[in-house]
Design an enzyme around this catalytic site. Sequence first.
Site, mmCIF file in Angstrom:
data_model
loop_
_atom_site.group_PDB
_atom_site.id
_atom_site.type_symbol
_atom_site.label_atom_id
_atom_site.label_comp_id
_atom_site.label_asym_id
_atom_site.label_seq_id
_atom_site.Cartn_x
_atom_site.Cartn_y
_atom_site.Cartn_z
ATOM 1 N N THR A 223 2.870 9.109 4.742
ATOM 2 C CA THR A 223 3.146 9.452 3.344
ATOM 3 C C THR A 223 2.582 10.839 3.058
ATOM 4 O OG1 THR A 223 3.056 7.130 2.691
ATOM 5 C CG2 THR A 223 2.695 8.705 0.937
ATOM 6 N N ASP B 163 7.273 -2.978 3.419
ATOM 7 C CA ASP B 163 6.561 -3.114 2.144
ATOM 8 C C ASP B 163 7.073 -4.297 1.322
ATOM 9 O OD1 ASP B 163 4.633 -1.187 2.422
ATOM 10 O OD2 ASP B 163 5.740 0.376 1.384
#
Length: 606
Positions: free
Chosen positions: A410, A452
């Site tokens: 990220t 996720d």
Amino acid sequence: MRYWFVCVALCLTLVARAETFDQYAVAADHALASQAGAAILAQGGNAVDAAVATSFALSVVRPYSCGIGGGGFMVIKFAEDPTHGERAVALNYRETCPEGVGPDYYEDKPAGASRVGGTAVATPGTVLGLLHALETYGTMDRASVLAPAIALAEEGFEADAHYAQAAANVIRQFEANPAYKTRFAFTWERYLQRGEVEIGTRIRNPEQALALRLIARDGARAFYMGAIGEAVVRAVRGDGGALTMEDLASATVETLEPRRLDLSLDDGTKVGPNGRLRAVHTVGDAEFVGYTMPLPSSGGVTMDQALRIIAAIDGGPSALRAALGRNDAAGWALFAETLRHAFADRSRYLADPNFAELPLDELVEPANIVRIASLIVDRVEMDPARYGTPWLEVAPRGDAAWSLPEDGGTSHISVVDAQGNAVACTESINLEFGSLLPVPEFGFCLNNEMDDFTTQRGGVNAFGLRQSDANLPEAGKRPLSSMSPTIVTRVEGRERAERIAVVAGASGGPRIITATLQAILRVTLLDQDAEEAVGGARVHHQWLPDTLLLDPALMGDAELRAALGSMGHETAVIGSEAAVQLVRRLGDGRLDAASDPRKGGAPAGD
Ligand code: DON
């Protein structure tokens, strides 16, 4: 006393790359990406133009963190201007679940199906989100904002220490699974240089330059309805995944109201006659208001709940100040307990609100906050099931292992322009190099954001997060995220003008939420500069596993650990930490920007 205080603060602060600028600033986790954004600002672009240019540049120089195969969130706060007014918007271009994947999709698949290869890939959103932001809120054309990224892809860049580390982590996976070397050949040969990446290795990517040129020429169509999309679908379906051209064609960007945070913490806080928790903590007579990401990011709700709980505890704000400022054990324990409650509710209740009725108001209503605050004050050893708002039970399944991987999947960008507009943007492909599955014709890796979701009922994801059935995969749904891009304004004077105070966010899975909150509070509560706010020691608790994770600097403090142990906290070292990128506006209007030393970036500006 003061000398001791300064010593503690300095010893526990890593030295961030920080710089003060007069007009505009960009803080990204790679210097070349910050410079790409600053170059756009120098050409007269606004904060949105700069964020878009920085993001495309990161797609090239941080190919394991983010990029055109992923998704993200962008929070924008405009200074008063005739076009946008004093508005704040939150853009949601998080990846979505393909039509062919349902709640039971992973039940009979091998472990790892949501992390590696075609079955892990969710429909990417980054190109759509960035171009929507540019067209709606930017001022420049596609070719101009894409130019720095195209040049970086063509000329190449040198792997830095963080790249070499990320590559080493992934090379280990390839060595353990030699079939990956042919299955994910472009990733192995180009990004991992057949296992030979060193600091200074030059990575050129003419294939991604081609993709970026097509995007500059044809816009989002090139990706979602054109040659790039066809190559994406070919890659995913060739590796057993479900993605189709119809999935790509139905990708969307959502424009949302940012979630507001009341960062005005004060020990005098009480529930007022109207039932609202209220306080006015002041640094120079200012109140601080946060604009952050609503669901499907859990960041906004979790930070909001944590702030309200701290505000509701008598002495809570000053305990937190003592923890952040001088490493006070009781302060850290109070903060850790707060996080346990907020993350318990994250686990039980949060998901994409477009697919389920979620009890969001109940989680933050004063009666619930005061109840939780009283549990913290009276705390004795408590069963994890009693944390948060336990009206519903989530049955943990089996003895699911957990871990917080060393991971750089990220990237966060903070921008403030010369007009006072600000952008906080966090983007992800989830784990390092995402699913590892490349799109070889166009030089990028596809995300593994499907992990996720709650892929196994009651199980945990790669970050050890337990999540509820509300977060099961469904066509078009977005997986729950921790990405927390946040802009804090300072409300000043009689006319209550709002000025940018802090722009921040992070990478690091669930550590994003706790690190972003701690970095911001270091500014709003302690008036720390950007370097200290970003480099300061941090803690992390995510309810389960029931362990308080400490920054290595805190972990080395035996006295602190003993004190936390006596208050019932098992401690362990965080391992890889979140990386925060932050811009702070100083009282004289200058901008103090810092990139987290944990990822090796540097800010740029003028
Ligand atoms: O959206 C999320 O919460 C995760 N996909 C973020 C992953 C992450 O931050 C990886 N680390 N650097």
